[in-house]
Design an enzyme around this catalytic site. Structure first.
Site, PDB file in Angstrom:
ATOM      1  N   SER A 183       2.250  -1.224   0.122  1.00  0.00           N
ATOM      2  CA  SER A 183       1.674  -0.076  -0.163  1.00  0.00           C
ATOM      3  C   SER A 183       0.525   0.386   0.765  1.00  0.00           C
ATOM      4  O   SER A 183       0.283   1.666   0.775  1.00  0.00           O
ATOM      5  CB  SER A 183       1.400  -0.003  -1.553  1.00  0.00           C
ATOM      6  OG  SER A 183       0.111  -1.078  -1.984  1.00  0.00           O
ATOM      7  N   ALA A 184      -0.205  -0.417   1.175  1.00  0.00           N
ATOM      8  CA  ALA A 184      -1.453   0.065   2.200  1.00  0.00           C
ATOM      9  C   ALA A 184      -0.937   0.944   3.176  1.00  0.00           C
ATOM     10  O   ALA A 184      -0.037   0.840   3.686  1.00  0.00           O
ATOM     11  CB  ALA A 184      -2.041  -1.242   2.796  1.00  0.00           C
ATOM     12  N   PRO A 185      -1.656   1.949   3.224  1.00  0.00           N
ATOM     13  CA  PRO A 185      -3.269   2.223   2.557  1.00  0.00           C
ATOM     14  C   PRO A 185      -2.971   3.263   1.291  1.00  0.00           C
ATOM     15  O   PRO A 185      -3.898   3.833   0.990  1.00  0.00           O
ATOM     16  CB  PRO A 185      -3.650   3.230   3.850  1.00  0.00           C
ATOM     17  CG  PRO A 185      -2.677   3.831   4.476  1.00  0.00           C
ATOM     18  CD  PRO A 185      -1.482   3.101   4.225  1.00  0.00           C
ATOM     19  N   GLY A 186      -1.760   3.206   0.653  1.00  0.00           N
ATOM     20  CA  GLY A 186      -1.584   4.032  -0.716  1.00  0.00           C
ATOM     21  C   GLY A 186      -1.125   5.408  -0.399  1.00  0.00           C
ATOM     22  O   GLY A 186      -1.392   6.056  -1.578  1.00  0.00           O
ATOM     23  N   GLY A 187      -0.817   5.793   0.604  1.00  0.00           N
ATOM     24  CA  GLY A 187      -0.442   7.326   0.616  1.00  0.00           C
ATOM     25  C   GLY A 187       0.855   7.313  -0.184  1.00  0.00           C
ATOM     26  O   GLY A 187       1.021   8.266  -1.288  1.00  0.00           O
ATOM     27  N   LYS A 188       1.876   6.615   0.109  1.00  0.00           N
ATOM     28  CA  LYS A 188       3.207   6.699  -0.547  1.00  0.00           C
ATOM     29  C   LYS A 188       2.837   6.395  -1.919  1.00  0.00           C
ATOM     30  O   LYS A 188       3.517   7.141  -2.892  1.00  0.00           O
ATOM     31  CB  LYS A 188       4.090   6.047   0.103  1.00  0.00           C
ATOM     32  CG  LYS A 188       4.470   6.427   1.417  1.00  0.00           C
ATOM     33  CD  LYS A 188       5.688   5.574   2.147  1.00  0.00           C
ATOM     34  CE  LYS A 188       5.951   6.194   3.429  1.00  0.00           C
ATOM     35  NZ  LYS A 188       4.842   5.141   4.323  1.00  0.00           N
ATOM     36  N   ASP A 206       0.163  -5.278  -1.799  1.00  0.00           N
ATOM     37  CA  ASP A 206       0.236  -5.649  -0.241  1.00  0.00           C
ATOM     38  C   ASP A 206      -0.114  -6.976  -0.060  1.00  0.00           C
ATOM     39  O   ASP A 206      -1.111  -7.385  -0.800  1.00  0.00           O
ATOM     40  CB  ASP A 206      -0.687  -4.457   0.304  1.00  0.00           C
ATOM     41  CG  ASP A 206      -0.313  -4.333   1.813  1.00  0.00           C
ATOM     42  OD1 ASP A 206       0.389  -3.514   2.188  1.00  0.00           O
ATOM     43  OD2 ASP A 206      -0.664  -5.108   2.532  1.00  0.00           O
ATOM     44  N   ASP A 233       2.154 -12.068  -1.949  1.00  0.00           N
ATOM     45  CA  ASP A 233       3.257 -11.892  -0.779  1.00  0.00           C
ATOM     46  C   ASP A 233       4.470 -11.421  -1.279  1.00  0.00           C
ATOM     47  O   ASP A 233       4.999 -11.711  -2.273  1.00  0.00           O
ATOM     48  CB  ASP A 233       3.245 -13.397  -0.508  1.00  0.00           C
ATOM     49  CG  ASP A 233       4.332 -13.668   0.663  1.00  0.00           C
ATOM     50  OD1 ASP A 233       4.663 -12.508   1.115  1.00  0.00           O
ATOM     51  OD2 ASP A 233       4.465 -14.583   1.078  1.00  0.00           O
ATOM     52  N   CYS A 307       9.328   2.837   9.807  1.00  0.00           N
ATOM     53  CA  CYS A 307       8.796   3.955  10.838  1.00  0.00           C
ATOM     54  C   CYS A 307       9.233   3.357  12.244  1.00  0.00           C
ATOM     55  O   CYS A 307       8.640   3.622  13.237  1.00  0.00           O
ATOM     56  CB  CYS A 307       7.312   4.144  10.718  1.00  0.00           C
ATOM     57  SG  CYS A 307       6.238   2.747  11.140  1.00  0.00           S
TER      58      CYS A 307
END
Lengths: 557, 180
Positions: A183-188, A206, A233, A307
């Site tokens: 998840s980092a940095p938490g945008g999605k 994360d 993990d 990405c």
């Protein structure tokens, strides 16, 4: 005009000696790239007889590498993926940074209010596109966008347009249990929470303890109150909790789609990096699939995104998961984007991979991105525990092997390709045998596996016709235990696919509804692992006669 | 995640009532399910019981955060509210202070509010009353403690401090490392 055409027509292939000695300017290289592209566009007409197409391509790759400062490996991959004209567009677009985009936090404000507030501060912005209701694109700004009072109050999040896509594909519903695995940095993650309107539970995980701080900060700033943030993990998540309605897996990748953001990717990534990434991705994806509950009333979906633009990290990974688990691909729900590859060079993927979506800088003006949406249709895992453990082990080893190769590579003396090959295939077993190339070995193994499956398929030919109607539902069932090595398992023969598909579908049916004893016996012939055979028999026994009758009716329908 | 000790719970509710007065009740008795305060590594979290139950699957080492963090207990058992508590303090606040747009940035950098920056203030607030600070367009910016009562504010010099800064949303950037 005439001049330039003349010049191109007499493009002569440079001699090997003169090329090495002569220094050429960047402009000359650019000209030469254009020339070679022209030659390749009509090879018969413009070629020089004594030079082959590969020579031209090699020269072109070499020039492109210098001009755009890529390394040979990545440029080779890109040349395999795109036709030449598209390749040039892609490379050009990758040099330019994408426009700055922000996402409105619908938990705290509306897009119109936010736009008005930001315009007051001297920000020049516009809605991002028709496909999103929360995105805004920023053309220019007099204030730093990461420090306005609106930002600090959590009214918006700075994130790329492409990172809105996987969440839209995931389409979380209210009151669901959703997991964001990396998840980092938490945008999605915060986007998911805002779509769920702070109901249900969102698990944000994360593995990196440093980066998880950003998730906590962003969630608090954006007012997400239904989240559990953990630092597990990802590969071990099935030991912690399963039964999620939806899982978003935005897997760690080489980042070849975001070279505009991080140009170091262009020159640093090599084969081993990619290999390590896709092994990790496969492991994470299998874990994600195991964690989803197929019986969920509203969900049972997994969205996989990276990405990266390389098929190794995208289609290959999905194709692998289709074989190993009871999942099928479903439309992403995004109405734009390029279809995923079903064939790439000599590889053939499952035909349903055209439901996945790719995004490119030159066509969609967003980072290179890949989104696939999977639906889990059964909680059973189509392989025995031993096979599963073997798979895990294989992946683990592949990851550690890749690392050890990296360590070796740091020593410049040991960089030769030969040694790399040796590392993968230790002597002993292969001692004294002819040194086959990888392709040959693959072919051999494939033939061996084929010969087994072909033989079994013949026994199943008859009952197949009855169940053709269900084909759509079970298209992606995969049950054949893959015995191929990690390098081969994704290379499916073209003729192999439909046949295998039908046969697997048959097996899946039989697992669910053992029609007659005969069928079960047939099935047990197919399944090689003994423990499975036992399980099936037990299942058979536990079904009452009434159930069996019902099942029969179903099959007839 | 563990329950707060009686002593710590008392400290927490005293502190809460400084800012939101009797509205503390609204945090406990909610129509949408039971919510509770829990302690995890000296930090106080406010979370729905439903979510809390699910979080028990994680080991204490692996669990980072559940729900909303209100603040942290110091070694001397004093509770300091973090800016993250603003999410719940702002809607229930009884006493409010509004700062002028020109003073917004200064406040967000951690300065006390001078009389010159004061836009509006709730009537009848006494000295050392906990208040929530808003911008003039009602964006909650942080919280603090009044240095002067409302009546004193009216007669004060432009340069005197009327409200001590305790926490502001700029801390999300300024002290990300220490907060979480």
């Amino acid at each position: 005009m005439q001049m330039s055409i003349d010049h191109q027509e007499i493009f002569s292939f440079p001699d090997n000696d003169s090329e090495e000695n002569k220094e050429i300017t960047l402009q000359e290289i650019q000209q030469r790239i254009k020339d070679i592209t022209l030659v390749l566009s009509d090879f018969k007409k413009y070629r020089q007889e004594n030079h082959s197409r590969t020579e031209y391509l090699d020269l072109l790759r070499h020039d492109l590498c210098i001009y755009y400062s890529y390394n040979d490996f990545l440029m080779g991959k890109l040349m395999d993926m795109f036709p030449l004209t598209e390749l040039m567009e892609y490379l050009e677009a990758s040099e330019v940074p994408r426009p700055l985009t922000i996402r409105t936090n619908s938990l705290k404000t509306r897009r119109r209010d936010l736009a008005a507030a930001l315009i007051n501060r001297g920000v020049n912005l516009d809605p991002l596109g028709k496909w999103t209701k929360v995105g805004l694109v920023v053309y220019s700004s007099q204030v730093p966008l990461g420090a306005t009072p609106e930002y600090l109050a959590g009214h918006y999040m700075i994130q790329g347009a492409s990172s809105l896509l996987p969440v839209m594909a995931l389409a979380p519903q209210e009151n669901e249990r959703v997991l964001d695995m990396c998840s980092a940095p938490g945008g999605k993650g915060s986007h998911i929470a805002s779509i769920m309107k702070n109901t249900g539970v969102l698990f944000a995980n994360d593995a990196n303890r440093e980066r998880i701080k950003a998730v906590v900060a962003n969630f608090h700033r954006l007012g997400v109150i239904n989240a559990i943030i953990s630092c597990e993990d990802g590969c071990k998540f099935r030991n912690v909790m399963t039964g999620f309605d939806r899982i978003l897996l935005d897997a760690p990748c080489t980042g070849t789609g975001v070279v505009a953001k991080d140009p170091s990717v262009k020159s640093t990534k090599n084969e081993v990096d990619v290999q390590r990434c896709y092994n990790l991705q496969r492991k994470l994806l299998l874990t994600a699939i195991d964690c989803v509950d197929a019986k969920s009333k509203t969900g049972g979906y997994i969205v996989y995104s990276t990405c990266s633009v390389l098929p190794e990290e995208n289609e290959w990974v999905i194709d692998y998961a289709l074989k190993k688990r009871n999942v099928k691909l479903v439309p992403t729900g995004l109405d734009f984007g390029v279809e995923g590859f079903t064939k790439y060079r000599q590889y053939r993927f499952h035909p349903s991979l055209n439901l996945t979506r790719r995004y490119y800088p030159h066509t969609h003006n967003m980072d290179g991105f890949y989104v696939a949406k999977l639906k889990k249709f059964s909680n059973t895992i189509p392989m025995t525990k031993e096979q599963q453990e073997a798979d895990e082990k294989e992946l683990d080893e592949a990851i550690t092997n890749a690392e050890s190769v990296v360590n070796k590579n740091t020593d410049p003396m040991e960089k030769s390709v030969h040694e790399e090959n040796e590392l993968r295939r230790p002597l002993g077993k292969h001692a004294g045998k002819p040194n086959l190339s990888e392709v040959e070995i693959d072919l051999k193994k494939r033939k061996l596996v084929e010969s087994k499956t072909k033989y079994i398929a013949n026994e199943f030919e008859k009952p197949l016709k009855v169940q053709k109607k269900h084909k759509v539902d079970h298209k992606t069932v995969s049950l054949t235990p893959s015995k191929k090595s990690k390098n081969t398992e994704l290379k499916v023969n073209k003729s192999d696919i439909p046949q295998n598909g039908r046969e697997e579908e048959q097996q899946a049916k039989n697992l669910k509804v053992p029609k007659t004893k005969k069928m079960v016996e047939n099935l047990s012939n197919v399944l090689e692992g003994k423990p499975q055979r036992k399980e099936n028999k037990i299942k058979m026994k536990s079904k009452t006669i009434g159930q069996l009758k019902k099942d029969k009716k179903k099959i007839k329908n | 995640m563990k329950r707060l000790s009686d002593e710590r719970a008392k400290i927490l509710f005293e502190k809460l009532s400084k800012y939101i007065g009797t509205n503390v009740k609204q945090l406990i008795d909610r129509p949408d399910g039971t919510y509770c305060f829990r302690e995890h590594r000296d930090r106080v979290y406010y979370v729905s019981e439903r979510i809390l139950k699910l979080s028990e699957c994680f080991g204490p080492e692996k669990l980072v955060c559940v729900g909303t963090c209100f603040g942290k207990f110091s070694k001397t058992n004093k509770l300091k509210f973090h800016i993250t508590a603003l999410y719940y303090l702002a809607p229930y606040a009884q006493y409010k202070v509004w700062v002028k747009p020109s003073f917004e940035q200064q406040y967000l950098y951690g300065n006390h509010i001078a009389k010159s920056g004061l836009g509006r203030i709730t009537e009848n607030a006494g000295q050392y009353q906990g208040v929530v600070v808003y911008s003039m367009n009602d964006l909650p910016l942080g919280f603090g403690v009044l240095a002067r009562s409302t009546t004193e504010c009216k007669t004060a010099d432009p340069m005197t401090t009327v409200c001590f800064h305790q926490s502001d949303i700029g801390e999300y950037i300024r002290s990300e490392d220490t907060l979480f």
